[in-house]
Write an enzyme that holds these catalytic residues in place. Structure first.
Site, short mmCIF file in Angstrom:
data_model
loop_
_atom_site.label_atom_id
_atom_site.label_comp_id
_atom_site.label_asym_id
_atom_site.label_seq_id
_atom_site.Cartn_x
_atom_site.Cartn_y
_atom_site.Cartn_z
N HIS A 19 -24.20 -109.93 -65.88
CA HIS A 19 -23.99 -108.77 -66.85
C HIS A 19 -23.44 -108.93 -68.15
O HIS A 19 -22.30 -109.26 -68.38
CB HIS A 19 -22.64 -107.88 -66.06
CG HIS A 19 -22.36 -106.72 -66.52
ND1 HIS A 19 -21.91 -105.84 -65.97
CD2 HIS A 19 -22.63 -106.11 -67.84
CE1 HIS A 19 -21.61 -104.62 -66.70
NE2 HIS A 19 -22.20 -105.04 -67.76
N HIS A 21 -24.63 -108.03 -72.43
CA HIS A 21 -25.57 -106.87 -73.22
C HIS A 21 -25.73 -108.08 -74.39
O HIS A 21 -25.06 -108.49 -75.12
CB HIS A 21 -24.75 -105.88 -73.54
CG HIS A 21 -24.52 -104.92 -72.45
ND1 HIS A 21 -25.30 -103.87 -71.92
CD2 HIS A 21 -23.39 -104.86 -71.65
CE1 HIS A 21 -24.83 -103.26 -71.17
NE2 HIS A 21 -23.57 -103.92 -70.72
N HIS A 199 -25.04 -99.37 -64.56
CA HIS A 199 -23.68 -99.16 -64.75
C HIS A 199 -23.07 -98.02 -63.68
O HIS A 199 -23.59 -96.98 -64.30
CB HIS A 199 -23.20 -99.15 -66.19
CG HIS A 199 -23.30 -100.38 -66.95
ND1 HIS A 199 -24.46 -101.07 -66.83
CD2 HIS A 199 -22.52 -101.08 -67.76
CE1 HIS A 199 -24.29 -102.35 -67.83
NE2 HIS A 199 -23.18 -101.93 -68.35
N GLU A 202 -17.27 -97.45 -64.09
CA GLU A 202 -16.49 -98.30 -64.99
C GLU A 202 -15.53 -97.17 -65.45
O GLU A 202 -14.34 -97.56 -65.23
CB GLU A 202 -17.54 -98.73 -66.10
CG GLU A 202 -16.90 -99.20 -67.46
CD GLU A 202 -17.68 -99.84 -68.51
OE1 GLU A 202 -18.68 -99.05 -68.70
OE2 GLU A 202 -17.42 -100.42 -69.33
N ASP A 280 -19.80 -109.30 -70.32
CA ASP A 280 -20.29 -107.85 -70.80
C ASP A 280 -20.80 -107.95 -72.15
O ASP A 280 -22.02 -107.92 -72.64
CB ASP A 280 -19.06 -106.79 -70.43
CG ASP A 280 -19.52 -105.49 -70.52
OD1 ASP A 280 -20.87 -105.14 -70.28
OD2 ASP A 280 -18.87 -104.55 -70.00
N ASP A 281 -19.77 -107.79 -73.18
CA ASP A 281 -20.04 -107.83 -74.58
C ASP A 281 -19.10 -108.83 -75.23
O ASP A 281 -18.27 -108.39 -76.05
CB ASP A 281 -19.68 -106.35 -75.01
CG ASP A 281 -20.69 -105.44 -74.62
OD1 ASP A 281 -21.85 -105.17 -75.04
OD2 ASP A 281 -20.01 -104.80 -73.54
N1 HPA Z 1 -20.67 -99.98 -70.44
C1 HPA Z 1 -21.59 -99.06 -70.63
N2 HPA Z 1 -22.56 -99.75 -71.66
C2 HPA Z 1 -22.42 -100.36 -72.29
C3 HPA Z 1 -21.53 -101.46 -72.07
C4 HPA Z 1 -20.62 -101.29 -71.01
O1 HPA Z 1 -19.52 -101.86 -70.70
N3 HPA Z 1 -21.71 -102.50 -72.92
C5 HPA Z 1 -22.81 -102.16 -73.69
N4 HPA Z 1 -23.28 -101.07 -73.25
ZN ZN Z 2 -22.05 -103.64 -69.43
#
Ligand code: HPA
Ligand code: ZN
Length: 344
Positions: A19, A21, A199, A202, A280-281
């Protein structure tokens, strides 16, 4: 007593990241460099200023800054450099397999062609195989705040590149954009042979996870934190062993949780959910994969055996072949044995 520290135990174990991006790995240093060479303005004067702007109260506040940052990416070389920087970083962290998201609409919406984006990313990923020994799968993610027709158009763009793209996903602003909005797009994507992930859960409720499973027929849930609110859903996820790709530092930075000690991953493991740790990021949330493992392990007092299980899960939940999974899991078992971790 163990002979290696928990830090070193986490660093040395081979891991998969599922996971991630790619636009979320855009470090301020590289952003400045690329902005300069493309003669693009960014609203910051220094790296310090950029880092200070990375304080978020929720997902949307993060997304606004994340899309703005991605706005300086123009050429194939930019997408190559972005991806290559990520690969070289995680190579040093003993990541051997990655399954990464890219968001074509973030770029096509501002006039960058789909071909430029995918060629740059894919060339770096191919070099990652030959130069770093990192295998990969690519996931094309639809932006859920945009409409169905934009997603259909994006899917059309992807058809000539079908061999390069393993799956389609769904990201961006979750609340108010349930998976059901994209049921028809995902049906078409599956008919074209793509795997599906989304997703869900969250910031959104457990019902969004049900929709991702029942309507989008996903084989993996990204995040999925809110599944714990619905015991029937937990039972379904356990029985099917549909994996959840959790992102602890992301959850902390986006205020999905207020303290890492409250992260649900340990509870989820105790319930036999197939859970994994991911970043994630990482350029925005303060840590790449090893920091996610380490901070989570410290906050929740995870044992080395539990860390080993999480790492094995990262490969089990991947789209590697069964033979590849078996080989790497044996390697991890051997690593654990060398570190005096019992098998049962
Ligand atoms: N959630 C939803 N969209 C996203 C995320 C995330 O954590 N990171 C990059 N786009
Ligand atoms: Zn994500």
């Amino acid at each position: 007593m163990y002979t290696t520290s928990i830090e070193k135990f986490i660093e040395d174990i081979p891991k998969a990241e599922l996971h991630l991006h790619i636009e979320g790995t855009f470090e301020p240093e590289l952003m400045f460099k690329i902005a300069q060479r493309n003669h693009k303005e960014i609203p910051y004067n220094s790296i310090e200023e950029v880092k200070n702007a990375y304080r978020f109260n929720n997902l949307q506040e993060f997304l606004d800054i994340y899309y703005a940052g991605a706005g300086v990416l123009i050429t194939e070389q930019d997408f190559y450099d972005l991806t290559w920087a990520y690969l070289t970083k995680v190579h040093k962290q003993n990541v051997t397999h990655v399954e990464i998201f890219f968001d074509p609409q973030t770029h096509t919406e501002r006039g960058i062609s789909f071909d430029i984006v995918i060629n740059g990313i894919r060339n770096a990923l191919e070099d990652g195989i030959s130069k770093l020994g990192i295998s990969y799968k690519l996931i094309m993610s639809f932006l859920r705040h945009l409409d169905e027709s934009s997603a259909f158009k994006t899917l059309e763009h992807a058809i000539p590149y079908k061999k390069w793209i393993t799956a389609v996903g769904l990201d961006s602003s979750e609340l108010g954009n349930p998976p059901s909005k994209f049921e028809r797009v995902f049906t078409k994507a599956r008919a074209e042979g793509y795997q599906t992930v989304a997703h869900a859960g969250e910031e959104g409720p457990a019902t969004y996870i049900w929709e991702a499973l029942d309507l989008l027929k996903v084989t993996r849930i990204d995040h999925g934190n809110s599944c714990l609110d619905d015991e029937q859903l937990v039972q379904k996820l356990v029985a099917s062993q549909i994996p959840l790709t959790l992102c602890p530092l992301s959850n902390l930075e986006l205020k999905v949780i207020t303290d890492l000690k409250d992260h649900p991953i340990k509870k989820m493991m105790d319930k036999n959910l197939l859970v994994t740790i991911n970043s994630d990021d990482p350029a925005y949330f303060g840590g790449y994969i090893n920091k996610n493992y380490l901070e989570t392990a410290k906050a929740l007092n995870l044992s080395r055996k539990q860390i080993t299980t999480l790492v094995k899960n990262s490969f089990k939940a991947s789209w590697l072949s069964e033979e590849e999974k078996e080989r790497i899991i044996k390697e991890i078992d051997f690593y654990a044995y060398q570190n005096q971790i019992s098998k049962n």
